[in-house]
Write an enzyme that holds these catalytic residues in place. Structure first.
Site, PDB file in Angstrom:
ATOM      1  N   ARG A  36     -17.356 -56.910 -70.838  1.00  0.00           N
ATOM      2  CA  ARG A  36     -16.955 -57.890 -71.647  1.00  0.00           C
ATOM      3  C   ARG A  36     -16.348 -57.125 -72.890  1.00  0.00           C
ATOM      4  NH1 ARG A  36     -22.023 -62.135 -70.660  1.00  0.00           N
ATOM      5  NH2 ARG A  36     -20.676 -63.487 -69.317  1.00  0.00           N
ATOM      6  N   LYS A 197     -28.279 -72.225 -55.711  1.00  0.00           N
ATOM      7  CA  LYS A 197     -28.674 -73.644 -55.840  1.00  0.00           C
ATOM      8  C   LYS A 197     -27.615 -74.853 -55.597  1.00  0.00           C
ATOM      9  CE  LYS A 197     -32.547 -73.147 -58.991  1.00  0.00           C
ATOM     10  NZ  LYS A 197     -32.654 -73.645 -60.458  1.00  0.00           N
ATOM     11  N   GLY A 370     -21.356 -69.486 -66.564  1.00  0.00           N
ATOM     12  CA  GLY A 370     -21.723 -70.986 -66.937  1.00  0.00           C
ATOM     13  C   GLY A 370     -20.444 -71.663 -67.562  1.00  0.00           C
TER      14      GLY A 370
HETATM   15  P1  ADP Z   1     -23.120 -67.044 -59.670  1.00  0.00           P
HETATM   16  O1  ADP Z   1     -24.119 -66.028 -60.519  1.00  0.00           O
HETATM   17  O2  ADP Z   1     -21.821 -66.034 -59.082  1.00  0.00           O
HETATM   18  O3  ADP Z   1     -22.594 -68.233 -60.018  1.00  0.00           O
HETATM   19  P2  ADP Z   1     -25.434 -67.891 -58.336  1.00  0.00           P
HETATM   20  O4  ADP Z   1     -26.223 -67.593 -59.577  1.00  0.00           O
HETATM   21  O5  ADP Z   1     -25.323 -69.287 -58.441  1.00  0.00           O
HETATM   22  O6  ADP Z   1     -24.215 -67.117 -58.354  1.00  0.00           O
HETATM   23  O7  ADP Z   1     -26.321 -67.108 -56.987  1.00  0.00           O
HETATM   24  C1  ADP Z   1     -26.549 -65.743 -57.034  1.00  0.00           C
HETATM   25  C2  ADP Z   1     -27.679 -65.717 -56.045  1.00  0.00           C
HETATM   26  O8  ADP Z   1     -27.823 -66.476 -55.115  1.00  0.00           O
HETATM   27  C3  ADP Z   1     -27.893 -64.415 -55.730  1.00  0.00           C
HETATM   28  O9  ADP Z   1     -29.046 -63.852 -56.516  1.00  0.00           O
HETATM   29  C4  ADP Z   1     -28.102 -64.381 -54.143  1.00  0.00           C
HETATM   30  O10 ADP Z   1     -29.143 -63.617 -53.998  1.00  0.00           O
HETATM   31  C5  ADP Z   1     -28.530 -65.761 -54.110  1.00  0.00           C
HETATM   32  N1  ADP Z   1     -28.428 -66.281 -52.753  1.00  0.00           N
HETATM   33  C6  ADP Z   1     -27.218 -66.171 -52.108  1.00  0.00           C
HETATM   34  N2  ADP Z   1     -27.588 -66.771 -50.727  1.00  0.00           N
HETATM   35  C7  ADP Z   1     -28.698 -66.822 -50.781  1.00  0.00           C
HETATM   36  C8  ADP Z   1     -29.428 -67.411 -49.611  1.00  0.00           C
HETATM   37  N3  ADP Z   1     -29.022 -67.648 -48.190  1.00  0.00           N
HETATM   38  N4  ADP Z   1     -30.933 -67.434 -49.971  1.00  0.00           N
HETATM   39  C9  ADP Z   1     -31.484 -67.309 -51.051  1.00  0.00           C
HETATM   40  N5  ADP Z   1     -30.694 -66.909 -52.002  1.00  0.00           N
HETATM   41  C10 ADP Z   1     -29.506 -66.584 -51.814  1.00  0.00           C
END
Ligand code: ADP
Ligand code: MG
Length: 395
Positions: A36, A197, A370
């Site tokens: 960043r 989620k 976000g």
């Molecule tokens: P980003 O930061 O790229 O937007 P998120 O914060 O929504 O992504 O999600 C990332 C998290 O999702 C990671 O920590 C990963 O471990 C978790 N994750 C991915 N697939 C699964 C799964 N099948 N079960 C539980 N957690 C998961």
């Protein structure tokens, strides 16, 4: 992007307050990922070349509205000094008479970095008094902190209302890339969503279904969809409150929404857990799905290979653990190898891409997790909305 940019401002000899996003990870007094900071350099160099005296402000971490040495900007100042190639002076406050006095003899050719904006309780409340105090420090305001643009804070909105304002070059680039993907994508446009989620990303799914030709779903969110289809999902992460929504989306999406065909399961989400691949619909009781399987990676890859535009947010599995990282790696490599214009957003997705050393293979990596999601959802970002439009150029 139809906002005024720093290029539209006459900055020579002027003090310019620049809201940057220097919210970087710090460990033992060292910045461990300076992405960043590096991404803010074009705006800072442009200002310096044109004889401005930039005054930088950012938040760092989540201090509770009071000074906390753990979140002081000193490690950031140190790294910025190494990267910028110009003097960087760091102050211990962000407003008030002492800061104003220090800025009065700001040296030419260098920048001043103010202390963490979240040391002030007024920051997150968008307090007008704090905004006033910040506005007193400069003649112009530039917002280059795309990652904080979805927050209506004193440094992103309040102060922008009190000074002639414009977007920085990174802010402009972020918005232009997202606009080109969302408004005028070259087709086929393939969107890839994963992560933990569904509830976080329902609006994003909905909005992407409106513009993308294909939406590939991995990560934990696929299990809510599988359960909605009536499959057993064992102990996989499911958001039962969103089953109806998932059903509705599946119905509306038709063939656009592509779910995994196989998944990697294990008894626990931990290092060393025994992992195996099963077809969707055969997840044993007591096991959880933690990654997409190899057949899914191949199926996703063929969609990605045919794409002209790719937007990716959210890892395909628990990539932090080796045994469940292959899905994310496979998708990352497919995106890297494709000729598509690729935009990657989301803190964890970007971390996965850099862990694989594939940053340079992506067309654009968003610095705002976000913020990029809210933008994709079609929400107005307060830190962008407050900036004046460009139509009245030359006024
Ligand atoms: P980003 O930061 O790229 O937007 P998120 O914060 O929504 O992504 O999600 C990332 C998290 O999702 C990671 O920590 C990963 O471990 C978790 N994750 C991915 N697939 C699964 C799964 N099948 N079960 C539980 N957690 C998961
Ligand atoms: Mg995340």
């Amino acid at each position: 992007m139809n906002k005024k940019t720093v290029k539209d401002l006459d900055v020579g000899g002027k003090r310019v307050l620049v809201r940057v996003d220097f919210n970087v990870p710090v460990k033992d007094g060292e910045v461990t990922d300076d992405t960043r900071i590096r991404r803010a350099l074009p705006t800072l160099r442009d200002l310096l070349e044109r004889g401005a005296r930039p005054v930088l402000i950012s938040h760092l971490g989540r201090p509770k509205g009071a000074p906390d040495p753990k979140y002081a900007m000193d490690p950031v100042a140190k790294r910025l000094r190494e990267l910028l190639g110009a003097p960087v002076r760091k102050l211990d406050g962000a407003t008030g008479p002492e800061v104003e006095a220090a800025l009065d003899d700001a040296p030419e050719g260098g920048v001043t970095l103010l202390e963490n904006s979240r040391f002030y309780p007024g920051e997150t409340k968008n307090d007008p008094e704090l905004a006033e105090g910040l506005a007193a420090l400069a003649e112009l305001y530039v917002n280059d902190a795309f990652g904080a643009a979805h927050r209506a804070h004193a440094t992103t909105v309040g102060v922008a209302e009190k000074l002639p304002a414009a977007a920085g070059l990174l802010m402009q680039e972020e918005l232009d890339y997202l606009d080109s993907v969302l408004r005028t994508p070259e087709r086929p446009f393939v969107a890839i969503l994963g992560g933990a989620k569904v509830s976080d990303k329902l609006g994003v799914i909905e909005s992407l279904l409106g513009v993308a030709d294909t939406l590939l779903i991995g990560g934990a969110m696929c299990f809510t969809f599988f359960k909605a289809q009536g499959y057993g999902v064992g102990d996989s992460l499911v958001e039962d409150d969103y089953l109806e929504e998932a059903k509705r989306l599946l119905g509306e999406a038709g063939g656009k929404l592509v779910l995994p065909v196989d998944v990697v399961v294990a008894e626990a989400m931990e290092e060393g857990a025994e992992a195996r691949v099963v077809p969707v619909g055969e997840i044993p009781d007591g096991m959880m799905g933690l990654d997409v399987g190899p057949e899914t990676v191949e199926a996703f890859r063929s969609h990605i290979t045919d794409a002209s535009t790719v937007f990716w947010n959210g890892p395909m599995g628990v990539f932090e653990i080796e045994a469940f990282a292959k899905g994310t790696e496979g998708v990352a490599r497919a995106v890297a190898e494709s000729r598509a214009t690729s935009v990657v957003g989301g803190g964890d997705s970007v971390a996965a891409v850099s862990k694989l050393g594939l940053e340079d293979e992506m067309s654009f990596i968003s610095t705002g997790g976000g913020a990029s999601l809210e933008y994709v959802e079609g929400k107005e970002l307060p830190g962008v909305a407050v900036l004046p439009d460009r139509i009245d150029r030359g006024e």
